[in-house]
Structure formats: C-alpha cells, structure tokens
Write a protein that holds these residues in place. Structure first.
Motif, PDB file in Angstrom:
ATOM      1  N   ILE A 254      -6.316  -1.645   4.110  1.00 35.00           N
ATOM      2  CA  ILE A 254      -5.340  -2.169   3.161  1.00 35.00           C
ATOM      3  C   ILE A 254      -5.279  -3.687   3.281  1.00 35.00           C
ATOM      4  N   SER A 255      -5.468  -4.366   2.170  1.00 32.34           N
ATOM      5  CA  SER A 255      -5.411  -5.830   2.175  1.00 32.34           C
ATOM      6  C   SER A 255      -4.169  -6.354   1.470  1.00 32.34           C
ATOM      7  N   THR A 256      -3.697  -5.662   0.432  1.00 28.47           N
ATOM      8  CA  THR A 256      -2.488  -6.064  -0.286  1.00 28.47           C
ATOM      9  C   THR A 256      -1.676  -4.825  -0.616  1.00 28.47           C
ATOM     10  N   LEU A 257      -0.388  -4.896  -0.332  1.00 21.45           N
ATOM     11  CA  LEU A 257       0.497  -3.781  -0.644  1.00 21.45           C
ATOM     12  C   LEU A 257       1.867  -4.332  -1.007  1.00 21.45           C
ATOM     13  N   LEU A 258       2.283  -4.063  -2.231  1.00 21.48           N
ATOM     14  CA  LEU A 258       3.615  -4.437  -2.697  1.00 21.48           C
ATOM     15  C   LEU A 258       4.297  -3.175  -3.210  1.00 21.48           C
ATOM     16  N   ALA A 259       5.402  -2.823  -2.559  1.00 24.80           N
ATOM     17  CA  ALA A 259       6.128  -1.609  -2.934  1.00 24.80           C
ATOM     18  C   ALA A 259       7.613  -1.843  -2.707  1.00 24.80           C
ATOM     19  N   LYS A 260       8.427  -1.114  -3.480  1.00 30.93           N
ATOM     20  CA  LYS A 260       9.880  -1.265  -3.362  1.00 30.93           C
ATOM     21  C   LYS A 260      10.539   0.051  -3.755  1.00 30.93           C
ATOM     22  N   PHE A 261      11.806   0.167  -3.380  1.00 31.75           N
ATOM     23  CA  PHE A 261      12.626   1.252  -3.891  1.00 31.75           C
ATOM     24  C   PHE A 261      13.171   0.845  -5.259  1.00 31.75           C
ATOM     25  N   ALA A 262      13.275   1.809  -6.155  1.00 28.18           N
ATOM     26  CA  ALA A 262      13.848   1.536  -7.475  1.00 28.18           C
ATOM     27  C   ALA A 262      15.356   1.304  -7.347  1.00 28.18           C
ATOM     28  N   ARG A 316      19.580  12.563  -1.061  1.00 29.26           N
ATOM     29  CA  ARG A 316      18.519  13.574  -1.108  1.00 29.26           C
ATOM     30  C   ARG A 316      17.352  13.168  -2.001  1.00 29.26           C
ATOM     31  N   SER A 317      17.365  11.977  -2.586  1.00 25.51           N
ATOM     32  CA  SER A 317      16.226  11.568  -3.408  1.00 25.51           C
ATOM     33  C   SER A 317      16.059  10.057  -3.329  1.00 25.51           C
ATOM     34  N   TYR A 318      14.799   9.629  -3.486  1.00 28.68           N
ATOM     35  CA  TYR A 318      14.443   8.219  -3.390  1.00 28.68           C
ATOM     36  C   TYR A 318      13.326   7.962  -4.394  1.00 28.68           C
ATOM     37  N   THR A 319      13.435   6.880  -5.120  1.00 29.81           N
ATOM     38  CA  THR A 319      12.421   6.549  -6.116  1.00 29.81           C
ATOM     39  C   THR A 319      11.626   5.345  -5.627  1.00 29.81           C
ATOM     40  N   LEU A 320      10.314   5.523  -5.587  1.00 31.70           N
ATOM     41  CA  LEU A 320       9.410   4.521  -5.032  1.00 31.70           C
ATOM     42  C   LEU A 320       8.565   3.912  -6.145  1.00 31.70           C
ATOM     43  N   ASP A 321       8.429   2.590  -6.100  1.00 30.73           N
ATOM     44  CA  ASP A 321       7.532   1.880  -7.014  1.00 30.73           C
ATOM     45  C   ASP A 321       6.481   1.148  -6.188  1.00 30.73           C
ATOM     46  N   ILE A 322       5.199   1.513  -6.384  1.00 29.52           N
ATOM     47  CA  ILE A 322       4.103   0.751  -5.792  1.00 29.52           C
ATOM     48  C   ILE A 322       3.532  -0.134  -6.886  1.00 29.52           C
ATOM     49  N   ASP A 323       3.696  -1.422  -6.721  1.00 30.24           N
ATOM     50  CA  ASP A 323       3.270  -2.365  -7.754  1.00 30.24           C
ATOM     51  C   ASP A 323       1.832  -2.832  -7.563  1.00 30.24           C
ATOM     52  N   GLN A 324       1.382  -2.878  -6.317  1.00 36.00           N
ATOM     53  CA  GLN A 324       0.029  -3.363  -6.066  1.00 36.00           C
ATOM     54  C   GLN A 324      -0.492  -2.763  -4.768  1.00 36.00           C
TER      55      GLN A 324
END
Length: 663
Positions: A254-262, A316-324
C-alpha cells in the motif's frame, strides 16, 4: 444557717466542677482515642503486592469460548463472520466482510513506529502485532511495560491512601494497615504512555477514541503480616471498531490510502467513574477526518488497520468511505485501484450484537485473479510426490484442489495450472528448458544425483531470465550444486555440505511475514522436518550476498552439530528462487493425512487437501542440541504450510515479473 447553706453550695459547686472536669477529660480522651483509631498508619510490616494478570471481555463467560456450533464461520483471527460479499471488477476482487468478536487487542497498542508509505493526515504509525495469541483465548496476558493507574481507598477513613501509576511486569508494593479493609480500583489505556494523575476530588476519568479503556476493581484486607497478593484482571469497557485492508492477495504494498467514516458514523468518548464502575450518560462525539491506519506486521506494507473505541455501546453500524487506494506491485508499477467501482465508497457495515469488550470488524481483502500458469514438475519419485506431481498423493492433491488454488479460492485466486511432469534423470531439465519460447511459468524441482552440469546451467539461465523456481536438493552430486550456487551468489567461497539425518528439525526465523505468514497459515517461529536422509547446507555466503536473501532456517535444533552462518532454507529477494536442502520436503505417500512416522514423510494435509502440521515428528533431540530434552515425535512440523505459502508467492512472481522468453 446562712453560712451553712453557703458552705453546702460551695461543696456542691466543687463537686460539680470536679465532675465537669472529669467528664471533659473523658470526652477528650475518648475523642483522641477515636481519632487515633481512624489515623492508624502502616508500620511497614504489612503490604499489598499488586500484579497484572490478564484482560477479559466484559461479557465473556469462562468456559464458553471455542464451543461455537459447526455452522459458525470464523475469521482466522477468531471473529465470527456476520456477512460477507465479493465484489468483482475485471481482474480485481474484493471480499468485504463484517465480523463480530471479542476484543483480544490487549498489549497490541503499545509499540509504534513511523510508517511513511501510507499517506495519512496525521502521519500514521507502524504497529507490531503480538504473535502466538490464541484467537479463541478467554484471557490475554498483558504486555510488559504497559502503564496503569492504581487507587487504594481506605473504607475506615473514607480517604484514598494510595493513588499511583504502575507498570505491568513490575510488582507494585504498597504499605497498608493490618486487618484494615480497602477498596481498590485500576484502569489503563493499554499503552506505555504516562497516565495523568487522578483528581482525588473527582473519581471520573475520560476515555479516549484511539485507545481501549481497561478497568478492574475489588476489595482486600491484609490479615497477615507480610505481602498480601492482589491480581488485577482488567475488563474492556469500550466497544472497538476495527477497519482492516489486506492487499496480500494483490501482492502489492500500500502506497496511498485515504479513508474516512461517513457523517452518519460517530465515535464517542465518555467520563468513567472508577468508584462505581459506570460510564456517564453524557457522551462526546470525536471529530474524525481521515482514518489513521497502522501496519499489522512490522515488515509488511500489505496489511493495515484503523482501530477506534467508542463509549456508545449501542452503536451497530458504521459507514466507510475509501477515497483513494494505491499499491506498488512486485514489478514496481503503481496501480490505483478503482475504489469508486468496487462498492467501498459509502459502504455500510452493520452488526446485530455488540457491547463492552466486543469488536465490530470491517475487513476488506483485495485479490488479483491470476491467469492460468504452467508448472514444470521435475519429479524424483512420484510415489512420494517429491515435486507435487502426483494428483493422488498429498502434495499433488493440494495443488489441484480448487478450494486452495482457483478463481474462487479464499487463499490464492488463480485460473488454474497446467502440469508438465518430467523425471529427474540426466539432461531432462536441460531438454525441458532448451527453447525459451516454451519456458514454464514455475518449476518445482527435486534435484537428485542424476542432474548434469548442463541441467544446472539451464536452470541458472532460466532463473536469470526471471524464471520462478521452488528448488529442493539434498545430494552433493559431485560438486555441481556447489558450482551453481557459487554463480548465484557471485562467490567462489560458497560451499555446500550434507549434515544431519532423517527426522532432523529446523526452526523458522521470524522474517518475511508476507510469505511465511500467508495465505495458508503463519509458520514464523515454527518448524519443518527433514525427510529420509541428510540436509544440504549452503555455507560461506558473503555478507553482501546474504543481504539479498531471507534466511528462513539454519542448523537443526535437535542435532548437536551446529553450523553458525549456514543456510538450510532461504528465499532470494532478487531472483525468483526458493531453496531447501531436502529433496523429500514434500514427501507423503498418502493421499491425505500424515504418515505414521517421526523420521520420514513430514508433509501433511487434512481430508479437504488443506495443509496442516504433521503433529508428531522428529528424532529425539541430542544432548547438546538447542532443544535438548525433546523426545522423539516432539515437534509439529509445517512443511505443507510452508510449501503452500511459498508456492502462492511464486505464482504471483510468475504473473508480475516478466520472464524473458526471447531466443
């Protein structure tokens, strides 16, 4: 008469005064006595001896772990799979899994180093995993060096007698009053960081979003002179949210990883009251932008995870966004994964259970589906399937089972193999490699004494052109293998020699986690077993050349003869070459299972053709050997798992690394 009355009054007055004085004296002494009772101080003869035992989940019941029904599907780390989905796009696949488990992260949050290849804000850190933890264990031992806070409350004075920071692995001794009753409280963030002192006027402490919160309480009375033990068993008080990305199936770092919770996903902290062991009702939302990921293995950029801890135990739930997400493939090419088309933007992970000490695990495994590859088997003896050529023997059946290797495998996704089987007679390998246009993708070779100089020359040429080889040799063969390795290591000083006997045992070094630790099992620190004769060691490899290999094993641990610096198994970092000094490394005449011997046929699989340990192997350790005292059959050897892991890596090398097939 008046005088008489006055005398009487004076007498009465004197008597009254005396009584008053006596009463006052009694009251004073009584008061002093009570005050002395409440202020009794320790005299140094009686102590509490405090140690940390372990941690357990708040909701775990001892004796219940490991008894799930046969229909329960778990991850290798122990969590129960709640939902799993595979998303495909061209030759990229993602397994997206939601799983629930018990928080076994105790001691894994302590040791961190900078990782500069995973681009995050703020800069992420590198995290070492704790090896050897049973994923179904009820209690996990605390790492040495973790800090915790200990509070000792005197029930007689209603005061805190001791409030101190302590360190796991170091005994804490506190002076106490004999026969005095105490309440004690302990808490930790499972970290080596210092803990802020407790406010004696406020028993509440704040939880953190980036750390677990561990808590324990109890009562103690030291009824005897000397040390009275107090063993702390911490319990998790928060719910963990874990997101892991695994690109080992891509064989890319992995060289670049951008992720966040919604926006609809929040992580919350709270004020925990150490006196009554409860969380305050008012919780605070922690602002999170990009998630901070750490690597799972110290030497790998292919597994990363983000862990957060929430005081909102009903979430009980989580929303994940992987942008890159970008990876560097083995051939050096950077590939930007099409995350917008792989359902990992605005992906919700939902769970039905949770609570204190539970983990909500969102896991994303990414694979490359590798096109069909050709394997050339140079077979010394198909009865034992030395080169995995025989589909009716354990090693051959393992390669051909679609559960292990296919486009739907959970381990290596490959469209299949074409098998070319040749004997190990003189010039057979030379002839098979005569035309580069017909080069196989992979060679599995068991090299016996029949190989000629021309065979080794052809093998060297194939390797230097980018060919992929799983090589097993154990016969000196008149110096021909030695000359071959002198050229591979660019040094005439390299020598080879046969040592040991059948049933010799070799311990794997803790290196190369991406290969030794995946996909069929983690073999680091475990063992492999010699088959039926001696092991062919490579010696005197120059230091500069030794830097170019992963040394998997050296001398046998059950033999007196130790050869410092020698190599019995390695993987080359530049050439696509794996070597082990035992032609019978894959030997097993059974279709599956393990052969009932402690000195021959160490390779083992189960009824599903899956690689497993041979559970009773090895000669009794000699008196001066590193593992002296171990009886015959005293080792589990993992030849089949090592083979599966290394072979999977070699398949990927054959795919990514260009093989020069020009004339």
């Amino acid at each position: 008469m008046i005088k008489t009355q006055l005398d009487i009054r004076r007498t009465v007055s004197r008597i009254s005064c005396s009584l008053t004085l006596i009463t006052l004296v009694i009251l004073v002494f009584s008061s002093c006595s009570k005050e002395m009772d409440t202020e009794v101080l320790p005299d140094g003869s009686t102590k509490l001896s405090i140690t940390v035992g372990s941690v357990t989940g708040e909701d775990l019941i001892p004796g219940t772990k490991g008894r799930a029904s046969s229909s329960t599907v778990r991850l290798s780390s122990g969590e129960t799979i709640f939902k799993k989905e595979t998303v495909k796009l061209d030759d990229i696949e993602m397994d997206i899994t939601a799983a629930v488990g018990d928080d076994l992260s105790f001691g894994k949050n302590n040791f961190q180093k900078t990782l500069d290849k995973v681009k995050q804000q703020p800069s992420p850190s590198k995290q070492m995993a704790v090896a050897g933890i049973n994923p179904l264990a009820i209690d996990i031992p605390m790492e040495v060096g973790v800090k915790y806070w200990f509070v000792l409350f005197n029930t007689a004075t209603q005061k805190i007698d001791h409030s101190v920071q302590a360190v796991s692995g170091t005994k804490l001794e506190l002076d106490v009053v004999k026969n005095q009753s105490y309440e004690w409280y302990a808490y930790s963030y499972d970290s080596q960081e210092n803990i802020s002192p407790l406010n004696s006027n406020n028993p509440e402490v704040q939880t953190r979003a980036d750390r677990p919160f561990l808590y324990a309480r109890g009562t103690v009375t030291a009824t005897a002179t000397g040390n009275t033990p107090v063993a702390i068993v911490f319990k998790h008080q928060l719910q963990q949210v874990k997101v892991r990305l695994d690109t080992r199936g891509l064989f890319g770092n992995i060289s670049t990883l951008l992720a966040k919770f919604a926006q609809n996903t929040s992580i919350k902290t709270g004020a925990f009251n150490i006196k009554n062991g409860t969380m305050g009702a008012a919780l605070s939302t922690v602002p999170l932008n990009n998630l901070t990921f750490t690597v799972v293995e110290d030497d790998s950029q292919r597994q990363v995870e983000a862990r957060y801890y929430t005081a909102e135990l009903t979430a009980r739930s989580y929303t994940l966004d992987i942008d890159q997400l970008s990876v560097i493939l083995p051939n050096g090419i950077t590939e930007n994964l099409p995350v917008e088309n792989l359902s990992v933007q605005n992906r919700t992970f939902a769970f039905s259970t949770g609570g204190k000490g539970k983990v909500h695990y969102a896991k994303i495994d990414i694979y490359k589906v590798i096109p069909r590859k050709t394997i050339l088997h140079i077979e010394g003896n198909s009865v034992y399937s030395y080169a995995a050529s025989n589909p009716d023997k354990a090693s051959g059946a393992f390669l051909r089972d679609v559960r292990n290797f296919s486009s739907v495998s959970e381990y290596l996704r490959v469209e299949g193999f074409t098998h070319d089987v040749q004997t190990s007679g003189a010039n057979k390998l030379r002839d098979a490699l005569a035309n580069p246009a017909n080069y196989p993708d992979i060679i599995i070779a068991g090299m016996f004494s029949g190989f000629t100089v021309a065979d080794y020359d052809a093998l060297e040429k194939y390797i230097r052109r980018g060919g992929v080889v799983f090589l097993m040799i154990e016969n000196a063969n008149y110096g021909r293998p030695e000359a071959f390795f002198q050229r591979i290591f660019n040094s005439s000083a390299v020598t080879m020699k046969l040592y040991d006997v059948s049933g010799s045992i070799y311990k794997l070094n803790n290196v190369d986690s991406d290969v030794l630790g995946w996909p069929f099992g983690d073999t680091r620190g475990k063992y492999w077993g010699q088959d039926g004769s001696s092991t062919f060691y490579i010696e005197n490899i120059p230091a500069s050349e030794k830097q170019k290999i992963f040394v998997y094993t050296e001398s046998a641990v059950n033999r007196n003869n130790q050869q410092p610096g020698s190599v019995s198994m390695f993987r080359h970092k530049t050439f696509n070459l794996f070597y082990v000094g035992d032609t019978g490394f894959l030997s097993n005449e059974k279709q599956w299972g393990q052969y009932s011997s402690t000195t021959i046929e160490p390779y083992a699989t189960n009824q599903q053709n899956f690689p497993v340990a041979h559970t009773a192997y090895g000669r009794a350790a000699q008196s001066s050997s590193p593992e002296a005292g171990t009886s015959a059959g005293g080792w589990h050897v993992h030849n089949s798992i090592i083979f599966g892991n290394v072979f999977a890596f070699l398949v990927a090398q054959a795919h990514y690394m260009e093989l020069d097939r020009s004339p």
